[in-house]
Design a protein around this motif. Structure first.
Motif, mmCIF file in Angstrom:
data_model
loop_
_atom_site.group_PDB
_atom_site.id
_atom_site.type_symbol
_atom_site.label_atom_id
_atom_site.label_comp_id
_atom_site.label_asym_id
_atom_site.label_seq_id
_atom_site.Cartn_x
_atom_site.Cartn_y
_atom_site.Cartn_z
ATOM 1 N N VAL A 109 0.840 -1.204 0.000
ATOM 2 C CA VAL A 109 0.000 0.000 0.000
ATOM 3 C C VAL A 109 0.873 1.251 0.000
ATOM 4 N N VAL A 110 1.896 1.267 0.857
ATOM 5 C CA VAL A 110 2.785 2.436 0.938
ATOM 6 C C VAL A 110 3.518 2.641 -0.382
ATOM 7 N N ASN A 111 4.058 1.578 -0.943
ATOM 8 C CA ASN A 111 4.805 1.693 -2.194
ATOM 9 C C ASN A 111 3.913 2.091 -3.361
ATOM 10 N N THR A 112 2.703 1.555 -3.373
ATOM 11 C CA THR A 112 1.754 1.918 -4.425
ATOM 12 C C THR A 112 1.392 3.391 -4.327
ATOM 13 N N GLY A 113 1.196 3.871 -3.094
ATOM 14 C CA GLY A 113 0.896 5.283 -2.901
ATOM 15 C C GLY A 113 2.045 6.177 -3.336
ATOM 16 N N SER A 114 3.284 5.778 -3.024
ATOM 17 C CA SER A 114 4.457 6.560 -3.420
ATOM 18 C C SER A 114 4.585 6.626 -4.937
ATOM 19 N N MET A 115 4.351 5.497 -5.601
ATOM 20 C CA MET A 115 4.440 5.485 -7.055
ATOM 21 C C MET A 115 3.325 6.316 -7.680
ATOM 22 N N ALA A 116 2.123 6.250 -7.108
ATOM 23 C CA ALA A 116 1.013 7.060 -7.620
ATOM 24 C C ALA A 116 1.331 8.550 -7.496
ATOM 25 N N PHE A 117 1.912 8.937 -6.359
ATOM 26 C CA PHE A 117 2.288 10.344 -6.166
ATOM 27 C C PHE A 117 3.320 10.769 -7.203
ATOM 28 N N THR A 118 4.328 9.917 -7.431
ATOM 29 C CA THR A 118 5.377 10.237 -8.396
ATOM 30 C C THR A 118 4.808 10.407 -9.795
ATOM 31 N N LEU A 119 3.981 9.466 -10.219
ATOM 32 C CA LEU A 119 3.393 9.538 -11.560
ATOM 33 C C LEU A 119 2.500 10.767 -11.703
ATOM 34 N N GLY A 120 1.705 11.045 -10.684
ATOM 35 C CA GLY A 120 0.816 12.199 -10.753
ATOM 36 C C GLY A 120 1.589 13.508 -10.790
ATOM 37 N N PHE A 121 2.625 13.625 -9.964
ATOM 38 C CA PHE A 121 3.436 14.845 -9.937
ATOM 39 C C PHE A 121 4.097 15.086 -11.288
ATOM 40 N N LEU A 122 4.701 14.056 -11.836
ATOM 41 C CA LEU A 122 5.369 14.218 -13.125
ATOM 42 C C LEU A 122 4.362 14.527 -14.230
ATOM 43 N N ALA A 123 3.206 13.863 -14.211
ATOM 44 C CA ALA A 123 2.203 14.103 -15.248
ATOM 45 C C ALA A 123 1.716 15.549 -15.244
ATOM 46 N N ARG A 124 1.739 16.180 -14.080
ATOM 47 C CA ARG A 124 1.308 17.578 -13.988
ATOM 48 C C ARG A 124 2.408 18.559 -14.363
ATOM 49 N N ASN A 125 3.628 18.059 -14.562
ATOM 50 C CA ASN A 125 4.749 18.966 -14.803
ATOM 51 C C ASN A 125 5.522 18.710 -16.086
ATOM 52 N N VAL A 126 5.484 17.487 -16.610
ATOM 53 C CA VAL A 126 6.207 17.194 -17.844
ATOM 54 C C VAL A 126 5.574 17.962 -19.004
ATOM 55 N N LEU A 127 6.411 18.576 -19.820
ATOM 56 C CA LEU A 127 5.943 19.330 -20.993
ATOM 57 C C LEU A 127 6.062 18.485 -22.258
ATOM 58 N N GLY A 128 7.208 17.903 -22.435
ATOM 59 C CA GLY A 128 7.439 17.021 -23.578
ATOM 60 C C GLY A 128 8.380 15.924 -23.158
ATOM 61 N N GLN A 129 8.413 14.839 -23.915
ATOM 62 C CA GLN A 129 9.256 13.703 -23.540
ATOM 63 C C GLN A 129 9.657 12.922 -24.774
ATOM 64 N N TYR A 130 10.954 12.742 -24.937
ATOM 65 C CA TYR A 130 11.442 11.750 -25.898
ATOM 66 C C TYR A 130 11.664 10.472 -25.114
ATOM 67 N N ASP A 131 11.005 9.412 -25.510
ATOM 68 C CA ASP A 131 11.038 8.159 -24.757
ATOM 69 C C ASP A 131 11.823 7.110 -25.535
#
Length: 319
Positions: A109-131
């Motif tokens: 639960v803790v790890n899932t929450g940490s990963m969700a926070f990371t993905l959400g934070f980046l999704a709100r801030n990434v402008l463009g991405q070469y993958d």
């Protein structure tokens, strides 16, 4: 955005892994406004034109041949989360396989929450991405080029700069990374091997300092060369864009500042600056095409010492 649904998704994390990836993605999207993606035909043509113009300009300036990925997506924030879940999962795979938590359900639960926070934070801030699709299950999968349209529009407004000009600047920056990986077919494998060695050693309880140092130095070269090409290839002055964006990165509330530090975003800015200084010196002495030699073979990557002593790299590679 539904914070209660996000919390509920995290609390429902289950399975046998360290992270419930499906719930992490669900929670990240629940806590993140997807943003509008109602592009006009002119905006769609604008993104395409920016990418193609960047490709032509960078080919001419750098003297390297490369193509942009077939996959060029204009995304909202939820699309970006979906596109990156597999990448995060692949990187974390060895760690998950070797982890034996004392309280597995609580830990999940803790790890899932940490990963969700990371993905959400980046999704709100990434402008463009070469993958480059590092560690992808399909080694032949085409690389991706993404633009998170709601973020591009929002940040352009926040910085008080013209949206088409800002969009074009982001496109040029991301296409510089396509130029690097296109000019160096070996680069993806080089980075993957260092990531895998580093993670494997961490799992075994040790630290492969050489792998992490080589990875850090290679990424410094990647970011620095991108800065050089932006300086030489972008078709108008952009010092104001860089200044305003740097000020924005340094601002924000305490949660944003803590998240930026935890995710190493400040370190990435240091990579830009250190790598850019190296390549500017090389280009000033020998020209941009001489700097582009760095992508001909892995042995031509600068060492950590050479990053701070460009003359040493020039004497070794371009005597």
């Amino acid at each position: 955005m539904d914070l209660l649904r996000s919390i509920r998704a995290v609390s429902e994390a289950s399975g046998t892994g360290v992270i419930d990836w499906a719930k992490a993605g669900e929670a990240a999207k629940a806590s993140t406004d997807p943003g509008a993606l109602d592009l006009t035909p002119a905006e769609r043509r604008g993104y395409a034109a920016d990418v193609q113009d960047a490709r032509a300009r960078l080919r001419a300036v750098a003297g390297v041949e490369f193509d942009v990925p077939d996959t060029i997506e204009v995304q909202n924030r939820h699309h970006w989360i979906d596109a990156n879940l597999a990448t995060f999962h692949n990187v974390m795979g060895p760690v998950e396989a070797a982890t034996n938590a004392r309280l597995p359900d609580l830990s999940r639960v803790v790890n899932t929450g940490s990963m969700a926070f990371t993905l959400g934070f980046l999704a709100r801030n990434v402008l463009g991405q070469y993958d480059p699709l590092l560690l992808a299950d399909d080694a032949d999968a085409d690389h991706g080029l993404y633009f998170v349209h709601p973020n591009v529009v929002a940040v352009a407004a926040e910085l008080d700069v013209a949206y088409p000009r800002f969009r074009r600047w982001i496109a040029f920056h991301e296409v510089t990374h396509a130029a690097e990986f296109g000019a160096a077919p070996w680069l993806s494998g080089y980075l993957e091997s260092r990531v895998e060695r580093g993670v494997d050693e961490l799992v075994a309880g040790g630290l492969d300092r050489t792998a992490f140092s080589e990875l850090q130095t290679a990424m410094t070269a990647v970011e620095g060369y991108a800065e050089l090409l932006m300086d030489r290839a972008f078709d108008e002055e952009y010092a104001d864009l860089r200044r305003k964006l740097d000020a924005r990165r340094g601002g924000g509330g305490p949660v944003r500042q803590i998240a930026s530090r935890l995710l190493g975003l400040g370190l990435k800015r240091q990579q830009y600056e250190r790598g850019a200084t190296f390549f500017e010196r090389v280009a000033d002495e020998r020209g941009v095409e001489a700097a582009s030699v760095v992508w001909e073979r892995p042995e031509y990557l600068p060492t950590s010492g050479e990053i701070d002593d460009p003359g040493a790299w020039i004497r070794r590679v371009n005597p």
